[in-house]
Design a protein around this motif. Structure first.
Motif, PDB file in Angstrom:
ATOM      1  N   ARG A  79       0.878  -1.172  -0.025  1.00 36.11           N
ATOM      2  CA  ARG A  79      -0.022   0.091  -0.056  1.00 36.11           C
ATOM      3  C   ARG A  79       0.821   1.358   0.191  1.00 36.11           C
ATOM      4  O   ARG A  79       0.285   2.406  -0.228  1.00 36.11           O
ATOM      5  N   SER A  80       1.928   1.111  -0.103  1.00 37.53           N
ATOM      6  CA  SER A  80       3.009   2.289   0.039  1.00 37.53           C
ATOM      7  C   SER A  80       3.253   2.498  -1.712  1.00 37.53           C
ATOM      8  O   SER A  80       3.861   3.470  -1.893  1.00 37.53           O
ATOM      9  N   ARG A  81       3.035   1.412  -2.356  1.00 32.72           N
ATOM     10  CA  ARG A  81       3.582   1.445  -3.810  1.00 32.72           C
ATOM     11  C   ARG A  81       2.382   1.403  -4.691  1.00 32.72           C
ATOM     12  O   ARG A  81       2.316   1.835  -5.845  1.00 32.72           O
ATOM     13  N   VAL A  82       1.230   0.989  -4.261  1.00 38.76           N
ATOM     14  CA  VAL A  82      -0.121   0.866  -4.946  1.00 38.76           C
ATOM     15  C   VAL A  82      -0.923   1.663  -4.041  1.00 38.76           C
ATOM     16  O   VAL A  82      -1.271   1.067  -2.969  1.00 38.76           O
ATOM     17  N   LEU A 100      -0.742  16.463   4.500  1.00 36.35           N
ATOM     18  CA  LEU A 100      -0.201  16.178   3.644  1.00 36.35           C
ATOM     19  C   LEU A 100       1.218  15.433   3.980  1.00 36.35           C
ATOM     20  O   LEU A 100       1.917  14.695   3.159  1.00 36.35           O
ATOM     21  N   THR A 101       1.857  15.817   5.135  1.00 37.48           N
ATOM     22  CA  THR A 101       3.122  15.325   5.608  1.00 37.48           C
ATOM     23  C   THR A 101       2.993  14.101   6.393  1.00 37.48           C
ATOM     24  O   THR A 101       3.969  13.614   6.761  1.00 37.48           O
ATOM     25  N   ARG A 102       1.985  13.840   7.054  1.00 38.65           N
ATOM     26  CA  ARG A 102       1.683  12.665   7.975  1.00 38.65           C
ATOM     27  C   ARG A 102       2.315  11.412   7.476  1.00 38.65           C
ATOM     28  O   ARG A 102       3.046  10.674   8.275  1.00 38.65           O
ATOM     29  N   PRO A 103       2.110  10.986   6.095  1.00 35.35           N
ATOM     30  CA  PRO A 103       2.556   9.612   5.837  1.00 35.35           C
ATOM     31  C   PRO A 103       4.055   9.776   5.973  1.00 35.35           C
ATOM     32  O   PRO A 103       4.617   8.421   6.084  1.00 35.35           O
ATOM     33  N   ARG A 107       6.581   4.745   9.932  1.00 36.01           N
ATOM     34  CA  ARG A 107       7.801   3.847  10.016  1.00 36.01           C
ATOM     35  C   ARG A 107       8.217   3.664   8.468  1.00 36.01           C
ATOM     36  O   ARG A 107       9.367   3.597   8.062  1.00 36.01           O
ATOM     37  N   LEU A 108       7.399   3.036   7.514  1.00 35.68           N
ATOM     38  CA  LEU A 108       7.678   2.772   6.212  1.00 35.68           C
ATOM     39  C   LEU A 108       8.302   3.896   5.459  1.00 35.68           C
ATOM     40  O   LEU A 108       8.935   3.667   4.529  1.00 35.68           O
ATOM     41  N   HIS A 109       7.843   4.997   5.881  1.00 36.71           N
ATOM     42  CA  HIS A 109       8.212   6.304   5.022  1.00 36.71           C
ATOM     43  C   HIS A 109       9.545   7.170   5.563  1.00 36.71           C
ATOM     44  O   HIS A 109       9.755   8.311   5.205  1.00 36.71           O
ATOM     45  N   ARG A 110       9.857   6.683   6.924  1.00 31.31           N
ATOM     46  CA  ARG A 110      10.835   7.436   7.694  1.00 31.31           C
ATOM     47  C   ARG A 110      12.197   7.874   6.861  1.00 31.31           C
ATOM     48  O   ARG A 110      12.729   8.618   7.328  1.00 31.31           O
ATOM     49  N   HIS A 111      12.330   6.913   5.999  1.00 29.69           N
ATOM     50  CA  HIS A 111      13.757   7.076   5.399  1.00 29.69           C
ATOM     51  C   HIS A 111      13.721   8.096   4.341  1.00 29.69           C
ATOM     52  O   HIS A 111      14.818   8.596   3.496  1.00 29.69           O
ATOM     53  N   ARG A 112      12.471   8.544   3.846  1.00 28.71           N
ATOM     54  CA  ARG A 112      12.222   9.239   2.826  1.00 28.71           C
ATOM     55  C   ARG A 112      12.028  10.957   3.263  1.00 28.71           C
ATOM     56  O   ARG A 112      11.469  11.161   4.423  1.00 28.71           O
ATOM     57  N   ARG A 113      12.468  11.808   2.590  1.00 26.37           N
ATOM     58  CA  ARG A 113      12.545  13.176   2.907  1.00 26.37           C
ATOM     59  C   ARG A 113      11.240  13.601   2.563  1.00 26.37           C
ATOM     60  O   ARG A 113      10.729  13.788   1.551  1.00 26.37           O
ATOM     61  N   ARG A 153      -2.195  14.210  -1.938  1.00 24.81           N
ATOM     62  CA  ARG A 153      -1.136  13.112  -0.587  1.00 24.81           C
ATOM     63  C   ARG A 153      -0.638  11.927  -1.178  1.00 24.81           C
ATOM     64  O   ARG A 153       0.424  11.504  -0.907  1.00 24.81           O
ATOM     65  N   ALA A 154      -1.464  11.354  -2.026  1.00 27.94           N
ATOM     66  CA  ALA A 154      -1.140   9.824  -2.820  1.00 27.94           C
ATOM     67  C   ALA A 154      -0.080  10.360  -3.469  1.00 27.94           C
ATOM     68  O   ALA A 154       0.982   9.510  -3.663  1.00 27.94           O
ATOM     69  N   LEU A 155       0.021  11.395  -4.536  1.00 27.62           N
ATOM     70  CA  LEU A 155       1.106  11.719  -5.389  1.00 27.62           C
ATOM     71  C   LEU A 155       2.412  11.800  -4.573  1.00 27.62           C
ATOM     72  O   LEU A 155       3.432  11.714  -5.314  1.00 27.62           O
ATOM     73  N   LEU A 156       2.311  12.297  -3.635  1.00 23.85           N
ATOM     74  CA  LEU A 156       3.518  12.888  -2.948  1.00 23.85           C
ATOM     75  C   LEU A 156       4.354  11.639  -2.486  1.00 23.85           C
ATOM     76  O   LEU A 156       5.665  11.478  -2.214  1.00 23.85           O
ATOM     77  N   LEU A 157       3.527  10.290  -2.469  1.00 22.16           N
ATOM     78  CA  LEU A 157       4.313   9.392  -1.976  1.00 22.16           C
ATOM     79  C   LEU A 157       5.060   8.506  -3.108  1.00 22.16           C
ATOM     80  O   LEU A 157       5.524   7.544  -3.078  1.00 22.16           O
TER      81      LEU A 157
END
Length: 224
Positions: A79-82, A100-103, A107-113, A153-157
């Motif tokens: 669900r992070s990729r789809v 917008l920044t919550r995701p 934990r799954l996205h903490r490595h991403r800026r 929000r989805a596009l930012l991922l």
């Protein structure tokens, strides 16, 4: 041709009342594809989208993500990729910026800026949300504004696949055109595949393929 990002093999699903929702449905979604699924209300369009992100399971058949059966892919990773955007995003009591920044705090996205304000503002402007302040509560926005915010929000991922359930329903034609332009831009820049459930004809660019779902069958619609 390369391996599809998502592939449905012979999906079948029957409702408790005995009605066949899907019968032997097959679908391939390749990188950068723009697919629209049309059909009458209640025919299973939303259910199909939810199956593509493992929120529901078919009774028979299989779905593969990059060649791996969906039931073998960890849910958070999938669900992070789809990414699935529902038809009616729920209003939440938090600011636009926080939403917008919550995701990126998960934990799954903490490595991403996280995106900068400048990056988010640019995309807000492209969606016609240039007048929405950062501290506005999401639950104070109109239905159309909330829907575009959920899309952003989805596009930012930067997902591989974006699943959109009636993304144009609450929008006027001007806002719809802005959404289509941004989706087209993102799919060419990032190779994101777009799968839209929609009754509305596009304002800008026609999808690569339009499928019609009815009476359990998913068939490509002939171009006029």
């Amino acid at each position: 041709m390369s391996e599809p990002v998502l592939r449905c093999d012979h999906l079948s699903h029957t409702l408790p009342d005995g009605r066949s929702l899907f019968r032997d449905v097959c679908l391939e979604i390749h990188r950068g594809a723009w697919i629209q699924i049309a059909g009458p209300s209640g025919c299973g369009k939303t259910t199909l989208l939810r199956m593509l992100v493992a929120l529901q399971r078919p009774q028979s058949g299989a779905i593969f993500w990059n060649g791996t059966p969906l039931d073998q892919v960890p849910g958070p990773l999938l669900r992070s990729r789809v990414v699935y955007v529902a038809q009616s995003p729920s209003p939440v009591s938090e600011s636009v910026e926080r939403h917008l920044t919550r995701p990126f705090h998960f934990r799954l996205h903490r490595h991403r800026r996280p995106p900068t304000r400048e990056q988010m503002r640019l995309m807000l402007d492209k969606l016609g949300l240039e007048d929405v302040p950062w501290d506005r509560g999401v639950d104070d926005l109109s239905a159309g504004q909330r829907h575009r915010l959920a899309l952003l929000r989805a596009l930012l991922l930067t997902p591989q696949v974006l699943l959109l359930d009636e993304p144009m329903a609450p929008l006027d034609r001007g806002s719809q055109a802005k959404v289509e332009d941004l989706l087209e831009e993102v799919r060419w820049e990032n190779g994101t595949s777009m799968v839209l459930v929609s009754h509305q004809e596009p304002v800008r660019k026609a999808p690569d393929t339009v499928f019609h779902l009815e009476a359990g069958r998913l068939e490509p619609r002939q171009r006029k």
